[in-house]
Design a protein around this motif. Structure first.
Motif, mmCIF file in Angstrom:
data_model
loop_
_atom_site.group_PDB
_atom_site.id
_atom_site.type_symbol
_atom_site.label_atom_id
_atom_site.label_comp_id
_atom_site.label_asym_id
_atom_site.label_seq_id
_atom_site.Cartn_x
_atom_site.Cartn_y
_atom_site.Cartn_z
ATOM 1 N N GLY A 100 0.980 -1.380 0.224
ATOM 2 C CA GLY A 100 0.030 0.086 0.058
ATOM 3 C C GLY A 100 0.805 1.250 0.034
ATOM 4 O O GLY A 100 0.069 2.202 -0.318
ATOM 5 N N VAL A 101 2.261 1.207 0.329
ATOM 6 C CA VAL A 101 2.950 2.498 0.286
ATOM 7 C C VAL A 101 4.104 2.313 -0.319
ATOM 8 O O VAL A 101 4.537 3.263 -1.065
ATOM 9 C CB VAL A 101 3.156 2.675 2.048
ATOM 10 C CG1 VAL A 101 4.167 3.914 2.101
ATOM 11 C CG2 VAL A 101 1.975 3.039 2.907
ATOM 12 N N LEU A 102 4.970 1.295 0.066
ATOM 13 C CA LEU A 102 6.425 1.078 -0.494
ATOM 14 C C LEU A 102 6.519 0.901 -2.184
ATOM 15 O O LEU A 102 6.864 1.079 -3.082
ATOM 16 C CB LEU A 102 7.221 0.128 0.286
ATOM 17 C CG LEU A 102 7.360 0.493 1.729
ATOM 18 C CD1 LEU A 102 8.325 -0.433 2.400
ATOM 19 C CD2 LEU A 102 8.402 1.722 1.644
ATOM 20 N N LEU A 103 5.320 -0.220 -2.460
ATOM 21 C CA LEU A 103 5.400 -0.534 -3.768
ATOM 22 C C LEU A 103 4.119 -0.033 -4.627
ATOM 23 O O LEU A 103 3.643 -0.764 -5.433
ATOM 24 C CB LEU A 103 5.356 -2.277 -3.581
ATOM 25 C CG LEU A 103 6.496 -2.869 -3.138
ATOM 26 C CD1 LEU A 103 6.267 -4.534 -3.016
ATOM 27 C CD2 LEU A 103 7.684 -2.445 -3.841
ATOM 28 N N VAL A 104 3.586 1.076 -4.109
ATOM 29 C CA VAL A 104 2.346 1.442 -4.784
ATOM 30 C C VAL A 104 2.879 1.864 -6.315
ATOM 31 O O VAL A 104 1.860 1.399 -7.150
ATOM 32 C CB VAL A 104 1.951 2.724 -3.842
ATOM 33 C CG1 VAL A 104 2.780 4.059 -3.881
ATOM 34 C CG2 VAL A 104 0.504 2.950 -4.427
ATOM 35 N N GLU A 105 3.723 2.353 -6.708
ATOM 36 C CA GLU A 105 4.118 2.898 -7.813
ATOM 37 C C GLU A 105 4.174 1.756 -8.943
ATOM 38 O O GLU A 105 3.430 1.602 -9.832
ATOM 39 C CB GLU A 105 5.365 3.792 -8.095
ATOM 40 C CG GLU A 105 5.129 5.124 -7.361
ATOM 41 C CD GLU A 105 3.798 5.850 -7.869
ATOM 42 O OE1 GLU A 105 3.726 5.835 -9.057
ATOM 43 O OE2 GLU A 105 3.270 6.690 -7.293
ATOM 44 N N PRO A 106 4.955 0.421 -8.654
ATOM 45 C CA PRO A 106 4.800 -0.364 -9.484
ATOM 46 C C PRO A 106 3.674 -1.164 -9.510
ATOM 47 O O PRO A 106 3.232 -1.760 -10.623
ATOM 48 C CB PRO A 106 6.006 -1.505 -8.951
ATOM 49 C CG PRO A 106 6.720 -0.630 -8.007
ATOM 50 C CD PRO A 106 6.082 0.540 -7.546
ATOM 51 N N LEU A 107 2.697 -1.224 -8.510
ATOM 52 C CA LEU A 107 1.408 -1.993 -8.404
ATOM 53 C C LEU A 107 0.609 -1.293 -9.219
ATOM 54 O O LEU A 107 -0.536 -1.646 -9.607
ATOM 55 C CB LEU A 107 1.056 -2.254 -7.028
ATOM 56 C CG LEU A 107 1.704 -3.409 -6.212
ATOM 57 C CD1 LEU A 107 1.439 -3.422 -4.772
ATOM 58 C CD2 LEU A 107 1.700 -4.622 -7.023
ATOM 59 N N ASN A 108 0.666 0.069 -9.239
ATOM 60 C CA ASN A 108 -0.266 0.912 -9.923
ATOM 61 C C ASN A 108 -0.203 0.517 -11.596
ATOM 62 O O ASN A 108 -1.368 0.889 -12.145
ATOM 63 C CB ASN A 108 -0.253 2.449 -9.705
ATOM 64 C CG ASN A 108 -0.684 2.911 -8.440
ATOM 65 O OD1 ASN A 108 -1.379 2.215 -7.698
ATOM 66 N ND2 ASN A 108 -0.121 3.873 -8.144
ATOM 67 N N ALA A 109 0.606 0.061 -12.037
ATOM 68 C CA ALA A 109 0.558 -0.391 -13.420
ATOM 69 C C ALA A 109 -0.371 -1.559 -13.620
ATOM 70 O O ALA A 109 -0.737 -1.470 -14.969
ATOM 71 C CB ALA A 109 1.959 -0.705 -13.865
ATOM 72 N N ILE A 110 -0.832 -2.000 -12.583
ATOM 73 C CA ILE A 110 -1.883 -3.332 -12.772
ATOM 74 C C ILE A 110 -3.099 -2.504 -12.436
ATOM 75 O O ILE A 110 -3.115 -2.105 -11.289
ATOM 76 C CB ILE A 110 -1.320 -4.371 -12.161
ATOM 77 C CG1 ILE A 110 0.021 -5.032 -12.244
ATOM 78 C CG2 ILE A 110 -2.394 -5.600 -11.961
ATOM 79 C CD1 ILE A 110 0.753 -5.911 -11.438
#
Length: 85
Positions: free
Chosen positions: A32-42
């Motif tokens: 929810g915080v650290l990996l939000v940018e890479p996960l937002n591609a999905i």
């Protein structure tokens, strides 16, 4: 129950709690915080996955972990013969 068995029971309980809290931390803070940018591609249901984890996913995982903990403790209670009849 003997003191050694109580210590083993408590040790197993703390092990369960530690693992489940680590899973919750990874999902809520990591996704929810650290990996939000890479996960937002999905996208999931039209929303970016990072946003979904930050808003709803960590709550769903927390509720699921409550049921997992209850199941693990029921099994542990039976193993140590302290279960409810």
């Amino acid at each position: 129950m003997t003191p050694d068995k109580r210590a083993d029971y408590w040790r197993a309980n703390l092990r369960y709690l530690t693992v489940l809290l680590i899973v919750w931390f990874i999902v809520s803070y990591g996704f929810g915080v650290l990996l939000v940018e890479p996960l937002n591609a999905i996208h999931l249901g039209g929303y970016p996955l990072g946003f979904w984890f930050a808003q709803q996913g960590s709550i769903y995982v927390f509720v699921a972990l409550i049921f997992v903990y209850a199941a693990l403790m029921n099994r542990l209670d039976k193993e140590f013969d302290v279960g409810e009849e």
